[in-house]
Every structure is written in C-alpha cells, then in structure tokens.
Design a protein around this motif. Structure first.
Motif, short mmCIF file in Angstrom:
data_model
loop_
_atom_site.label_atom_id
_atom_site.label_comp_id
_atom_site.label_asym_id
_atom_site.label_seq_id
_atom_site.Cartn_x
_atom_site.Cartn_y
_atom_site.Cartn_z
N LEU A 444 15.69 53.89 -46.00
CA LEU A 444 14.42 53.74 -46.73
C LEU A 444 14.27 52.32 -47.27
CD1 LEU A 444 14.31 57.11 -48.73
CD2 LEU A 444 12.91 56.46 -46.75
N LEU A 445 15.35 51.77 -47.79
CA LEU A 445 15.31 50.42 -48.35
C LEU A 445 15.20 49.36 -47.26
CD1 LEU A 445 15.66 48.34 -50.65
CD2 LEU A 445 18.14 48.63 -50.39
N PHE A 446 16.10 49.44 -46.26
CA PHE A 446 16.17 48.38 -45.27
C PHE A 446 15.04 48.45 -44.25
CE2 PHE A 446 20.72 48.69 -46.61
CZ PHE A 446 20.72 47.49 -47.30
N ALA A 447 14.46 49.64 -44.03
CA ALA A 447 13.31 49.74 -43.12
C ALA A 447 12.13 48.97 -43.68
CB ALA A 447 12.94 51.20 -42.91
N ASP A 448 11.93 49.09 -45.00
CA ASP A 448 10.83 48.36 -45.63
C ASP A 448 11.05 46.85 -45.54
OD1 ASP A 448 9.48 50.64 -46.28
OD2 ASP A 448 10.30 50.77 -48.31
N LEU A 449 12.30 46.42 -45.76
CA LEU A 449 12.58 44.98 -45.78
C LEU A 449 12.53 44.36 -44.39
CD1 LEU A 449 15.49 44.88 -48.40
CD2 LEU A 449 13.14 44.10 -48.71
N THR A 450 13.19 45.01 -43.41
CA THR A 450 13.21 44.42 -42.06
C THR A 450 11.91 44.66 -41.32
OG1 THR A 450 14.26 46.42 -41.16
CG2 THR A 450 15.72 44.66 -41.89
N GLY A 451 11.13 45.63 -41.78
CA GLY A 451 9.89 45.96 -41.08
C GLY A 451 8.72 45.06 -41.41
N THR A 452 8.84 44.22 -42.44
CA THR A 452 7.73 43.37 -42.84
C THR A 452 7.52 42.19 -41.88
OG1 THR A 452 9.11 41.95 -44.24
CG2 THR A 452 8.12 43.92 -45.27
N GLY A 453 8.58 41.85 -41.15
CA GLY A 453 8.48 40.70 -40.26
C GLY A 453 8.65 39.37 -40.98
N LYS A 454 8.96 39.42 -42.28
CA LYS A 454 9.16 38.20 -43.06
C LYS A 454 10.65 37.85 -43.09
CE LYS A 454 5.21 39.12 -46.09
NZ LYS A 454 4.79 39.36 -47.49
N VAL A 455 10.95 36.60 -42.83
CA VAL A 455 12.34 36.14 -42.81
C VAL A 455 13.01 36.39 -44.16
CG1 VAL A 455 13.83 34.11 -42.64
CG2 VAL A 455 11.96 34.43 -41.01
N GLY A 456 12.31 36.11 -45.25
CA GLY A 456 12.88 36.26 -46.58
C GLY A 456 13.28 37.69 -46.89
N ASP A 457 12.49 38.66 -46.41
CA ASP A 457 12.82 40.07 -46.67
C ASP A 457 14.07 40.49 -45.91
OD1 ASP A 457 10.69 40.34 -48.36
OD2 ASP A 457 9.36 41.25 -46.87
N THR A 458 14.23 40.00 -44.69
CA THR A 458 15.43 40.32 -43.91
C THR A 458 16.66 39.67 -44.54
OG1 THR A 458 14.13 40.54 -41.88
CG2 THR A 458 16.49 40.20 -41.63
N VAL A 459 16.51 38.46 -45.03
CA VAL A 459 17.60 37.79 -45.74
C VAL A 459 18.00 38.60 -46.96
CG1 VAL A 459 18.21 35.76 -47.12
CG2 VAL A 459 17.04 35.48 -44.93
N LEU A 460 17.02 39.17 -47.68
CA LEU A 460 17.30 40.00 -48.84
C LEU A 460 18.08 41.25 -48.44
CD1 LEU A 460 17.01 40.69 -51.83
CD2 LEU A 460 14.74 41.66 -51.31
N ALA A 461 17.69 41.86 -47.31
CA ALA A 461 18.40 43.05 -46.82
C ALA A 461 19.87 42.72 -46.56
CB ALA A 461 17.74 43.57 -45.55
N PHE A 462 20.12 41.60 -45.87
CA PHE A 462 21.50 41.18 -45.61
C PHE A 462 22.25 40.95 -46.92
CE2 PHE A 462 20.55 39.04 -41.24
CZ PHE A 462 20.35 40.29 -40.68
N SER A 463 21.58 40.32 -47.88
CA SER A 463 22.23 39.96 -49.14
C SER A 463 22.60 41.18 -49.98
CB SER A 463 21.32 39.02 -49.94
OG SER A 463 21.06 37.83 -49.22
#
Length: 508
Positions: A444-463
């Motif tokens: 639920l958390l990571f789908a929202d972050l990686t699904g936005t297509g924004k680099v910053g959100d994916t970086v946040l998911a990794f972090s």
C-alpha cells in the motif's frame, strides 16, 4: 563385528547419554547432545532435500503469478480476471492465507509434532496448487490462492522447527540460511518458466499458465514422497512422553552414519533432565515469549519488519520502475528479476558459514546494516539520474546479496532463541507479523510512491526500506543471541527441563 557395524557406545547404557532413565514422568537424556555431535552425512542431505526444497516451490509460485498476470487478464486465457485483481486481490489473499496458515498450523505443530504437520501442510499446498491450475472462474482462482498460501504459511513453522532440531549445532546456521534462501532459486525458475508459459508460439494462452501451476503440484508430490523418510524430531518426542521412539530414531541414525563413515562415533557430552508433558497453553507461550524472553521478542520483531519493508521497497515496484523510468518492455522485466534472484540466493549460500564461525551477532547486524546503507547509496544514485536499467539492477543485486542473508537469519533467529515447546508458534507469530507488514502495509505504501512516476517518491520508498533495515541492524547489534555452535537447549532451556543443561547456562 567391525566398528562400522557397532552401535554407538552410549546407546542402551542406563545412566549415560543413551537410553533415558525414567523416574515417574521425569527422564534424564543425552539425545540432544548425541544429535549435535553427529558429523555431516548423507542422512542430513535427506533432511535438507526432504524439508528444504519446498521454499523453491514457494519462490516459483510467487514469481510465476506476478509474471503471468498480464497473460491471465487477456481474452482467451480461460479465466475472466483483470491484471489488477491478480496483483491485488489474489496477492493479498495469498498473503492472508500464509499469515493465517502460519498461526493455525504453528500451534498444531507444537502440539502434534513436526512430521505430521509438515506432511499435512505440503499436502494442502499440493492440492490447492493443482486446483488453481483448473480454475474456470475468478472466485475459484482467489479461493485456491488463499489455500495455497495457507499451506505455505504452515510449512514455515513446521519445517524450520524440524530442521533446527535435526541438524547438528555446528552446521545449523549455514543450513538454515541456505534453505530459507533457496526461495530465490524458485524465483529464478519462476521467472524463466513464465517466459516459456507466456510464449504463445510454444503453448496456447489458455494452457501455458495452467501447466505452470500443474508443474508446481508435481514437484510438491515428489517432495512429499521424499519426506516420508524424514523422522519425527527426537527432541519433540522427548518432551511429549515418547522417549522410546526418540531413542530408536537416534540409534538408527547413529548406526547409519557409522556404517557410512566406517568410524565409531565419539561419546556425547551433556545430559538434560526433563519432566515430560503433553501440551503447553497459549498463556504459557505468551508469558515465555513476551515476558521471560521479551528482549528476544523485540529482536525477532525488528528483524522481520526490517527485511519485510526493504524487500517491498525494491521488489514490489521493480517492474514498474524499469518500465516507467528506463522504458524496459514489460515482457523483458523477467530477465532483470532473474538476475536479482540469483544475487538473493548467493548471499545465504556464500555468507552462511560465517554465521556459524564469526557468529550470529556480528553477521546479523552487519548484513542488515550493509544492505540498508547500500540501498541508501542506490537511492542517492537513482535520484541523481546516474543509473541505467542495468546498473540499477546491479545495485539491487548487491543490496539483496546482503539483505537475503539477513532476512534468512531472521527465520533462523526466531527458530532457535525460544524454548522447544514454543518454537513452531514463535516462528509462526513472527513470520505472520513480518508477512502481514510486508505484504499488506508495504505494498500500500510503496505502490503509491513508485506509482507516481516521480523520481523523488521512488527515492523516498528506497529510503524508508533502508532506514528500517538499518534500525533492525542496530537492534541486532545490541540484542542478538550468541547461538552459534550451541545446543538449542543451551540457547533456550526447554520449559519442561528440570535442571539447566550441563553444557552451560541459558543465554539472556
């Protein structure tokens, strides 16, 4: 009679580590010490193959479903279902089934024995997988995904209990890690198998996915046949008033190994006095795990949550990340996943021995901290735009090399740091907790972050995943139990023990 034909010197001697001395319901036995002093043999390989290979099936199962989601959703697949239902509803039901199965079968494993339950849970998995292959409606597919997970969840409790109680203390760490890490061999197979199953030039679109599930059922049947030769845990038998059976099993193992090696086994050292009992109540389990061993409970909780979120930070959206940021075709992501899976398996395979030599505390904490710090580095490089699809996959592979060894050590840890009477239930509880966190809140958390297509959100998911992994590593550095090469009874004294093991005091 030659030495190879002579039974172990202790066998049958009253007052030694052979046949237990009985005094009412209290016995003195050296069977745990006799099991721990055995050299590695073909008999131990039988245990590894019979019990450990089910994780290959689990990896195959999970990977195949994710990779064939697109094909199942196509018209003509023989199943009216959408891709979202497969990766959403079906995946959630599989996770829910695994959590429920772990708790349900875990309690029965401690009560009725390891062998009964690892036979039953594999049979449940086999039947559910076979029925998944003949699904004709979405609800049928969903139901048997739940039941497949229900069987797999029970396997984790029954198998890890049996393995740790049958494998000598000298080898327990590396064997447990490699067996749990073999999930990724199945993932490699699942990735490659799905490529064939999705190729309509080889198989019709309504047949390929069915044969994939049918293959899982056939492999499970082969493992079931091997498991018939795996005995009940002598340690469990001792606690439950069946010491004669335990003695017969251990004497048989000793004779077989002496015949195989041609060398007489050395005498074992250390006895344990046990007041036999038939069952343990939930209240006793709760008091033991969360009262007497609360520091160890914190350790188990931290390890499972840390690895669950790190894996979801990477693996949940890996296909979407490759497709969205690097324009990798969807039908080619399976190759990238196969590379990651190889890295995952190599970690436990190559680092496993160090958990028995350098020790649990150093290796658990270092694998967690290293994987977390490396994921932070990957996030930084990804955020700068310095990575290609290939180099990002290489970074993931290195991160998961260490993370996989750490994640496997979480299962090892909770299976050896609690008393025998609570072992399967403890494994089940922490497995269910980690699986629920990783399989429900994680997506639920990571789908929202990686699904936005924004680099910053994916970086946040990794972090986020990296942070929780590092925190778990710090907890392990402070609380991990030095269980390497120690008897299970020395690491966590059985509740039924009348006196402390002669080998040493119980760890805190």
């Amino acid at each position: 009679m030659t030495a190879a034909q002579t039974p172990s010197p202790e066998a049958g001697k009253p007052g030694t580590s052979g046949t237990p001395r009985e005094s009412g319901r209290t016995i003195t036995t050296g069977i745990p010490a006799r099991l721990d002093r055995l050299p590695w043999s073909r008999w131990h390989w039988t245990i590894v193959i019979g019990l450990g290979t089910v994780w290959v099936l689990d990896g195959l199962e999970v990977t195949v479903v994710g990779n064939i989601a697109g094909r199942l959703a196509e018209p003509g697949s023989g199943l009216s279902i959408t891709s979202g239902q497969i990766t959403g509803v079906a995946a959630a039901l599989y996770v829910a089934g695994a959590c429920a199965g772990a708790l349900f079968w875990g309690r029965l494993t401690d009560h009725y024995g390891r062998k009964k339950l690892f036979m039953i849970t594999l049979a449940v998995y086999l039947a559910a997988t076979a029925l998944t292959a003949v699904s004709w409606e979405a609800w049928w597919f969903f139901l048997f995904r739940f039941l497949t997970g229900f069987g797999i969840g029970g396997e984790y409790a029954a198998i890890n209990s049996a393995i740790d109680e049958l494998i000598p203390a000298h080898y327990r760490g590396r064997v447990d890690l490699i067996i749990n890490g073999s999930f990724w061999l199945g993932a490699v197979g699942g990735s490659l198998l799905s490529i064939v199953a999705l190729n309509t030039n080889v198989l019709p679109k309504d047949v390929g996915w069915r044969l994939t599930f049918a293959l899982g059922a056939v492999l499970a049947l082969a493992i079931l046949l091997v498991r018939r030769h795996v005995p009940e845990s002598p340690r469990w038998l001792l606690i439950h008033g069946r010491d004669r059976e335990a003695e017969e099993i251990v004497c048989g193992i000793e004779r077989r190994i002496e015949t195989e090696t041609g060398v007489r086994l050395p005498e074992s050292k250390g006895e344990l006095e046990i007041h036999q009992r038939r069952s343990v109540t939930f209240m006793e389990i709760a008091r033991t795990v969360f009262g007497r061993y609360r520091r160890r409970a914190v350790l188990g909780f931290s390890l499972f949550i840390g690895q669950a979120f790190l894996y979801n930070a990477i693996t949940f959206g890996f296909g979407a990340i490759l497709t969205r940021f690097y324009a990798v075709p969807a039908d080619r992501t399976g190759y990238y996943f196969a590379v990651i899976a190889v890295g995952n398996f190599c970690g436990p395979l190559l680092l496993g021995k160090l958990f028995d030599t350098l020790g649990r505390r150093m290796m658990i904490s270092s694998t967690y901290l290293l994987s977390g710090l490396l994921l932070f580095g990957t996030a930084w490089l990804f955020g700068r735009g310095s990575l290609s699809a290939g180099t990002l996959t290489a970074c993931w592979c290195v991160v998961l090399f260490f993370a996989s060894a750490g994640a496997s050590s979480a299962y090892l840890t909770v299976s050896e740091i609690f008393p025998l009477e609570t072992r399967a239930m403890s494994i089940a509880f922490f497995y269910a907790l980690g699986t629920a966190a990783g399989g429900i809140s994680g997506p639920l958390l990571f789908a929202d972050l990686t699904g936005t297509g924004k680099v910053g959100d994916t970086v946040l998911a990794f972090s986020i995943g990296a942070t929780l992994m590092c925190l778990a590593g710090l907890v392990a550095a402070a609380l991990a139990v030095r269980a390497e090469r120690r008897s299970l009874e020395d690491v966590a004294r059985p509740l039924a023990a009348v006196a402390a093991p002669s080998a040493g005091a119980t760890a805190p």
